[in-house]
Design a protein around this motif. Structure first.
Motif, PDB file in Angstrom:
ATOM      1  N   PRO A 266       0.747  -1.059  -0.183  1.00 44.41           N
ATOM      2  CA  PRO A 266      -0.153  -0.086  -0.087  1.00 44.41           C
ATOM      3  C   PRO A 266       0.816   1.344  -0.040  1.00 44.41           C
ATOM      4  CG  PRO A 266      -0.111  -0.791   2.173  1.00 44.41           C
ATOM      5  CD  PRO A 266       0.940  -1.893   1.448  1.00 44.41           C
ATOM      6  N   VAL A 267       0.362   2.194  -0.850  1.00 43.24           N
ATOM      7  CA  VAL A 267       1.029   3.413  -0.733  1.00 43.24           C
ATOM      8  C   VAL A 267       0.898   4.446   0.496  1.00 43.24           C
ATOM      9  CG1 VAL A 267       1.118   5.782  -1.852  1.00 43.24           C
ATOM     10  CG2 VAL A 267       0.825   3.617  -3.048  1.00 43.24           C
ATOM     11  N   ALA A 269       1.069   7.754   2.574  1.00 46.43           N
ATOM     12  CA  ALA A 269       1.128   9.242   2.178  1.00 46.43           C
ATOM     13  C   ALA A 269       2.191   9.959   3.527  1.00 46.43           C
ATOM     14  CB  ALA A 269      -0.226   9.894   2.447  1.00 46.43           C
ATOM     15  N   THR A 280      -0.398  13.703  -1.124  1.00 49.29           N
ATOM     16  CA  THR A 280      -1.054  12.222  -0.892  1.00 49.29           C
ATOM     17  C   THR A 280      -0.525  11.066  -1.866  1.00 49.29           C
ATOM     18  OG1 THR A 280      -2.741  12.772  -2.746  1.00 49.29           O
ATOM     19  CG2 THR A 280      -3.056  13.302  -0.433  1.00 49.29           C
ATOM     20  N   ALA A 281       0.488  11.529  -3.133  1.00 48.19           N
ATOM     21  CA  ALA A 281       0.827  10.614  -3.909  1.00 48.19           C
ATOM     22  C   ALA A 281       2.224  11.406  -4.647  1.00 48.19           C
ATOM     23  CB  ALA A 281       0.083   9.922  -4.773  1.00 48.19           C
ATOM     24  N   PRO A 282       3.100  10.656  -4.882  1.00 46.61           N
ATOM     25  CA  PRO A 282       3.634   9.347  -4.552  1.00 46.61           C
ATOM     26  C   PRO A 282       3.761   9.130  -3.007  1.00 46.61           C
ATOM     27  CG  PRO A 282       5.405  10.488  -5.297  1.00 46.61           C
ATOM     28  CD  PRO A 282       4.287  11.438  -5.428  1.00 46.61           C
ATOM     29  N   GLY A 283       3.791   7.853  -2.266  1.00 44.06           N
ATOM     30  CA  GLY A 283       3.819   7.658  -0.897  1.00 44.06           C
ATOM     31  C   GLY A 283       5.517   7.677  -0.629  1.00 44.06           C
ATOM     32  N   ASN A 285       8.756   6.417   0.218  1.00 45.15           N
ATOM     33  CA  ASN A 285       9.933   5.687  -0.280  1.00 45.15           C
ATOM     34  C   ASN A 285       9.303   4.777  -1.208  1.00 45.15           C
ATOM     35  OD1 ASN A 285      11.776   6.431   1.617  1.00 45.15           O
ATOM     36  ND2 ASN A 285      11.162   4.820   3.168  1.00 45.15           N
ATOM     37  N   GLN A 286       8.346   5.301  -2.138  1.00 48.83           N
ATOM     38  CA  GLN A 286       7.704   4.484  -3.158  1.00 48.83           C
ATOM     39  C   GLN A 286       8.765   4.817  -4.441  1.00 48.83           C
ATOM     40  OE1 GLN A 286       4.037   5.950  -4.439  1.00 48.83           O
ATOM     41  NE2 GLN A 286       3.930   4.832  -6.198  1.00 48.83           N
ATOM     42  N   VAL A 288       9.561   4.686  -8.241  1.00 47.38           N
ATOM     43  CA  VAL A 288       8.802   5.604  -9.359  1.00 47.38           C
ATOM     44  C   VAL A 288       9.861   5.641 -10.517  1.00 47.38           C
ATOM     45  CG1 VAL A 288       7.506   7.168  -7.752  1.00 47.38           C
ATOM     46  CG2 VAL A 288       9.539   7.863  -8.641  1.00 47.38           C
ATOM     47  N   VAL A 369      11.371   9.680  -2.152  1.00 48.31           N
ATOM     48  CA  VAL A 369      10.963   8.668  -3.375  1.00 48.31           C
ATOM     49  C   VAL A 369      12.117   8.110  -3.768  1.00 48.31           C
ATOM     50  CG1 VAL A 369       8.612   9.683  -3.941  1.00 48.31           C
ATOM     51  CG2 VAL A 369      10.783  10.402  -5.201  1.00 48.31           C
TER      52      VAL A 369
END
Length: 373
Positions: A266-267, A269, A280-283, A285-286, A288, A369
């Motif tokens: 899950p992302v 925030a 709200t996005a990206p989460g 340490n997501q 990309v 990120v």
């Protein structure tokens, strides 16, 4: 002068940064004359011109004041270099052409310049051609005979065994004096043959058949007349039995295994300190790649504009770089897009800042990120 002009107008450094896209630390360096904090001499002069023109001053006059202030220090710094040395004195150079005596050359080509290499190469080629032609003409007969013999021998081997040839015996043949076996005319026949052979001198060969047996044709079977009342037998009609096709093995499809498909994480925030500036996005340490959209909220009671910036590293030690922004608020929508294809892979920090009418702004929202293209 720059600081007094900015304070007289009533503009903050944040407003100047938003208008000129020059960071506040560089604006402070220009106002305090800390030229060593700027990215370079050329970039610093550009910052100075843009800042002065934004404040309503003449950019050329400000640059001239800057040059006059540092002219003495520049002259002292360049005194020991090539830029501080004087040009050498001019000297008189006569560019008119001068007369030069030409060297007399003898007529004809000197003997030392005659080259025999090409002539010898041509002579060698002619000799090689002549030797090749002579060798082919001398060996054409033996080579042809050898080739003909090989072809005949190959034909004999491929055709198989043949009939035994007849034996050639010197003498004279007389078809009338050939006596069948058991006959009583052997002596007369022998005398006539001998006299005829003596008259001809044995010039003609005699073909004597060998002992090769002559194949005899098989006797024809005797066919008896069948009785009139006997019916002629009718041969049975052959029946065709179809051959069953060979069965082919079709492998059964493999049954699906019960291996569960991993669900995407899950992302999460980021925890933004102020609800007026939220990403709200990206989460957090997501991972990309490509062109990513930054979603969130940018609102304020005295809203003026918002901006999106990125910095290399999770701690943003190198400073932020502007990449998107707008003059209108956004509530739970797309704030901007970041093209990560032009950036090296690694950790980055994205920051959202909302600026009000007074040039102030609430605490920005940051999210870390990982770019992986």
């Amino acid at each position: 002068m720059l600081r007094e002009r900015r304070e007289a107008i009533g503009i903050s450094l944040a407003e100047v940064e938003a208008a000129t896209r020059i960071r506040q630390k560089y604006l402070s360096a220009l106002e305090s004359d800390d030229w060593h904090l700027l990215p370079g001499e050329v970039v610093g002069r550009g910052f100075l011109r843009n800042y002065a023109e934004y404040l309503g001053l003449d950019g050329n006059e400000v640059l001239e004041l800057r040059r006059q202030a540092v002219d003495v220090s520049l002259a002292a710094a360049l005194a020991n270099t090539s830029a501080g040395t004087s040009l050498p004195p001019e000297r008189q150079v006569d560019y008119r052409p001068k007369e030069v005596d030409l060297k007399d050359e003898p007529d004809g080509i000197p003997r030392s310049e005659i080259r025999l290499g090409p002539f010898l190469v041509g002579l060698a080629l002619v000799a090689l051609v002549f030797l090749g032609w002579w060798g082919i003409s001398r060996l054409s007969g033996p080579i042809g005979a050898l080739w003909t013999g090989a072809r005949e021998r190959t034909a004999q081997v491929l055709s198989g065994p043949e009939a035994t040839p007849t034996t050639v015996v010197a003498g004279v043949v007389n078809a009338q004096n050939i006596t069948p076996p058991g006959g009583g005319q052997g002596e007369g026949a022998g005398g006539d043959a001998g006299s005829q052979a003596g008259g001809l001198g044995g010039a003609a060969p005699v073909l004597v058949p060998t002992d090769t047996p002559t194949p005899t044709a098989p006797a024809a079977p005797v066919v008896q007349d069948a009785p009139a009342d006997t019916p002629t037998p009718v041969p049975p009609t052959p029946t065709f039995t179809p051959v069953p096709p060979t069965p082919t093995f079709t492998p059964e499809p493999a049954l699906p295994t019960d291996t569960p498909t991993p669900e995407p994480l899950p992302v999460v925030a980021p925890a933004c300190p102020d609800p007026r500036a939220v990403i709200t996005a990206p989460g957090v340490n997501q991972v990309v790649n490509g062109v990513i959209g930054v979603m969130g909220t940018a609102v304020h009671e005295q809203f003026q504009y918002y901006k999106l910036e990125y910095a290399e590293g999770a701690n943003a030690a190198g400073g932020f770089i502007y990449f998107a922004g707008a003059n209108g608020p956004v509530n739970g929508g797309l704030l901007g897009s970041l093209d990560t294809r032009a950036l090296p892979n690694g950790a980055y920090t994205i920051q959202l800042t909302v600026v009000d009418q007074t040039g102030n702004f609430p605490p920005p929202c940051q999210v870390s990120v990982v770019i992986q293209n």
